[in-house]
Design a protein around this motif. Structure first.
Motif, mmCIF file in Angstrom:
data_model
loop_
_atom_site.group_PDB
_atom_site.id
_atom_site.type_symbol
_atom_site.label_atom_id
_atom_site.label_comp_id
_atom_site.label_asym_id
_atom_site.label_seq_id
_atom_site.Cartn_x
_atom_site.Cartn_y
_atom_site.Cartn_z
ATOM 1 N N ARG A 333 0.815 -1.228 0.000
ATOM 2 C CA ARG A 333 0.000 0.000 0.000
ATOM 3 C C ARG A 333 0.845 1.274 0.000
ATOM 4 O O ARG A 333 0.323 2.376 0.155
ATOM 5 N N GLY A 334 2.159 1.107 -0.180
ATOM 6 C CA GLY A 334 3.017 2.281 -0.296
ATOM 7 C C GLY A 334 3.174 3.062 0.985
ATOM 8 O O GLY A 334 3.421 4.270 0.940
ATOM 9 N N TYR A 335 2.998 2.407 2.136
ATOM 10 C CA TYR A 335 3.229 3.007 3.459
ATOM 11 C C TYR A 335 2.273 4.163 3.771
ATOM 12 O O TYR A 335 2.412 4.822 4.795
ATOM 13 N N GLY A 336 1.318 4.408 2.910
ATOM 14 C CA GLY A 336 0.402 5.532 3.098
ATOM 15 C C GLY A 336 0.580 6.618 2.057
ATOM 16 O O GLY A 336 -0.085 7.651 2.102
ATOM 17 N N LEU A 337 1.467 6.396 1.092
ATOM 18 C CA LEU A 337 1.655 7.345 0.000
ATOM 19 C C LEU A 337 0.520 7.225 -1.005
ATOM 20 O O LEU A 337 -0.041 6.145 -1.217
ATOM 21 N N ALA A 338 0.185 8.332 -1.643
ATOM 22 C CA ALA A 338 -0.822 8.338 -2.704
ATOM 23 C C ALA A 338 -0.352 9.290 -3.794
ATOM 24 O O ALA A 338 -0.078 10.465 -3.526
ATOM 25 N N ASN A 339 -0.261 8.808 -5.011
ATOM 26 C CA ASN A 339 0.278 9.620 -6.103
ATOM 27 C C ASN A 339 -0.602 10.815 -6.450
ATOM 28 O O ASN A 339 -0.093 11.893 -6.788
ATOM 29 N N ASP A 340 -1.916 10.617 -6.374
ATOM 30 C CA ASP A 340 -2.841 11.696 -6.727
ATOM 31 C C ASP A 340 -3.628 12.199 -5.527
ATOM 32 O O ASP A 340 -4.623 12.897 -5.684
ATOM 33 N N GLY A 341 -3.166 11.840 -4.330
ATOM 34 C CA GLY A 341 -3.884 12.223 -3.128
ATOM 35 C C GLY A 341 -4.864 11.181 -2.654
ATOM 36 O O GLY A 341 -5.397 11.287 -1.546
ATOM 37 N N PHE A 342 -5.103 10.130 -3.486
ATOM 38 C CA PHE A 342 -6.084 9.112 -3.134
ATOM 39 C C PHE A 342 -5.538 7.692 -3.266
ATOM 40 O O PHE A 342 -5.765 6.854 -2.409
ATOM 41 N N LEU A 343 -4.826 7.400 -4.354
ATOM 42 C CA LEU A 343 -4.379 6.047 -4.630
ATOM 43 C C LEU A 343 -2.865 6.000 -4.813
ATOM 44 O O LEU A 343 -2.269 6.930 -5.380
ATOM 45 N N PHE A 344 -2.277 4.882 -4.359
ATOM 46 C CA PHE A 344 -0.860 4.641 -4.611
ATOM 47 C C PHE A 344 -0.743 3.791 -5.863
ATOM 48 O O PHE A 344 -1.268 2.668 -5.927
ATOM 49 N N THR A 345 -0.063 4.315 -6.871
ATOM 50 C CA THR A 345 0.078 3.610 -8.141
ATOM 51 C C THR A 345 1.517 3.291 -8.480
ATOM 52 O O THR A 345 1.782 2.672 -9.514
#
Length: 578
Positions: A333-345
């Protein structure tokens, strides 16, 4: 196995939760005038004592703060500044006796001025890191480094020397960016029993005030130097740990916001590759760390019950399996990172500084009647832990890491307990001008691990973390984080600070009667007494270093024995392991 898989599934629900905000640190039996107690957000001090006070005041302005200090000074009453949630582990906000005064900064929470032209911001001491970050961003500015948790207040983080991670520029400690401070201290009768001391960036006493442990007075306002708002690019890289001792120092110089999460039992390291990028690089990422989000109370309860069961049965392999499941899910889940503010891609995640530097969504979400909470909320049966955090000078880091790896090779499963709490977090900190700041460029090692609700119950592999603690603070003369740690980390600590005498001189000038001091701060500062508490079972809680079997738990098979790697250590060892 079923409980472990269920726990992993529940991790997936975190992002769907709202939260119940944490309780305040101060409660009183009768309004604000009597029968008050204060505790930290975790609900327990290292010695498990109850901290009482005679009353609390909530000043809403500097003038009301002056009046509160003056009234208490005139009566010779002990005082302590207290923050809204109190995230420090030691008893820094505990006044002596039952009649002391607590001065809460809860309502001293205004942004006084954010000056884009001069690139400074002035805030009251009760402003949180989140509020500071948001106010700076609104005028196109940023504080370059902050703690990762945004729930601490400016006054609290300065008093304990809190920091982020960087060896670049002035380094990651927030106090290095203080260019002005207003602090209210006791005064003589002819001065009205209280005075406001205004310290600008060139004032010689600012180096005492900007890391003060709260013993100089109450911080009213702070002015911080800022920078133009910028963007960051962050990638977490998963590697083997065989060459960590060789790479750790160099890595801190290669990336501005570098840090390292080390999982010794799994022989893995997560390197944080994190640097500034040009403002026109595309990306609107957010770092909302999973461990700081709202968590279903059911999850925290099951997690605690599972760990208690593994501890009770001595099931280290179960802890290792559990930690692997949890860390794998967090990694995916990317440790809580989100590329667009919502999802980690995928990596890198690129975003503005104010959306990447700090997080803590569980702090201020809407109340949902405790269906969800901060994972450590003391009102539920959730996380209950020790934290051992010490800073090792760069010149000693390689040998320290090699010692830990030697210990790991003897007991590889012993480290799975800390891996349930994100492993050993390694953050970079530069030498400071503050008298009680870091003495050399260093790496801060942060370990969180299981604590029993019964102080006489030893942990699984009790001796291993005790040995690491003693290797750090004794063999390598590590400095404790002022806002964390068990008692033994503070024994004789003031002797490790080259300018301790200068700090005590300022302390005597600002508060000659010691009204803002306490038994605890006197012990830590070497004025009177020692931080250790020697009694039956004291080593189990880090209140002492064992010298007799009775300081451990001989009736449960734990005896005081030498360390395995650091032979000078004295640790509580299970007779089955010895």
């Amino acid at each position: 196995m079923g409980a472990i898989l269920l726990l992993g599934f529940l991790q997936l629900l975190i992002s769907l939760a709202s939260s119940s905000p944490p309780p305040e640190s101060i409660t009183c039996s009768s309004g604000t005038a009597a029968g008050c107690t204060i505790t930290n957000t975790y609900g327990t001090f290292p010695d498990r004592s109850t901290c009482r006070a005679g009353g609390v005041v909530y000043p809403t302005s500097e003038q009301e703060l002056v009046e509160a200090v003056a009234n208490a000074t005139a009566c010779g009453k002990k005082m302590k500044a207290a923050t809204r949630y109190y995230h420090s582990i030691p008893k820094l906000a505990c006044p002596d006796g039952d009649d002391g005064l607590l001065i809460s900064t809860r309502q001293l929470n205004r942004i006084v001025n954010a000056d884009a032209a001069r690139m400074v911001i002035t805030v009251e001491s009760g402003v949180t890191v989140k509020e500071l970050i948001e106010a700076a961003a609104e005028v196109g500015l940023a504080l370059p480094y902050t703690p990762y948790w945004w729930g601490v207040t400016v006054g609290g983080l300065l008093s304990t020397g809190a920091h982020g991670s960087s060896l670049w520029g002035k380094g990651s400690a927030v106090h290095e960016y203080v260019v002005g401070m207003r602090i209210v201290t006791p005064a003589a009768a002819e001065e009205g029993y209280a005075k406001v001391r205004e310290l600008d960036g060139g004032h010689p006493e600012l180096d005492a005030a900007k890391v003060s442990l709260g013993v100089l007075g109450v911080i009213s306002q702070v002015t911080l130097a800022l920078q133009p708002l910028f963007k960051r690019s962050l990638t977490f890289s998963n590697c083997d740990d065989f060459n960590l001792a060789e790479l750790a120092i160099a890595f801190g110089y290669q990336h501005e916001f570098a840090d390292i999460a080390w999982y010794p039992s799994h022989r893995k390291v997560i390197y944080r590759i994190d640097d500034r990028v040009p403002f026109n690089v595309s990306g609107d990422g957010v770092y909302d760390f999973i461990g700081f989000r709202s968590t279903p109370t059911l999850e925290t309860t099951l997690s605690r019950i599972l760990e208690e069961s593994l501890e009770a049965t001595g099931n280290a392999k179960g802890k290792c399996l559990n930690s692997k499941v949890i860390t794998d899910i967090i990694t995916i889940r990317g440790y809580g990172l989100a590329n667009d503010g919502f999802l980690f891609t995928g990596y890198p995640v690129i975003g503005y500084q104010n959306r990447m530097q700090s997080s803590g969504g569980c702090l201020d979400s809407k109340d949902d009647a405790l269906l969800t909470t901060c994972p450590w909320d003391r009102r539920v049966r959730g996380l209950f832990f020790h934290q051992t955090t010490f800073t090792i000078a760069l010149s000693k880091v390689t040998k320290f890491i090699l010692d830990i790896q030697k210990l790991r090779d003897i007991y590889p499963e012993a480290f799975c307990g800390i891996e349930l709490y994100n492993g050993i977090l390694m953050r970079y900190v530069k030498a400071s001008t503050a008298y009680l700041g870091k003495q050399e460029d260093s790496i801060d090692f942060d370990m969180t691990y299981y604590r029993s609700h019964d102080p006489m119950t030893p942990r699984l592999y009790e001796d291993v973390l005790e040995e690491i603690e003693q290797i750090a603070i004794i063999k390598y003369q590590g400095l404790p984080h002022w806002g964390k740690n068990r008692n033994i980390a503070f024994v004789g600590v003031i002797q490790k600070y080259a300018k301790a005498c200068e700090f005590l001189r300022v302390k005597d000038a600002y508060d000659p009667k010691g009204l803002f001091s306490s038994e605890w701060t006197d012990q830590v500062l070497g004025i009177k007494g020692r931080a250790s508490i020697v009694k039956e079972g004291c080593a189990l809680e880090g209140l002492c270093i064992c010298s007799e079997d009775i300081h451990c738990a001989p009736d449960k098979g734990y005896f005081c024995r030498p360390g395995k790697v650091y032979k000078e250590a004295s640790v509580c060892t299970s007779i089955e392991q010895y």
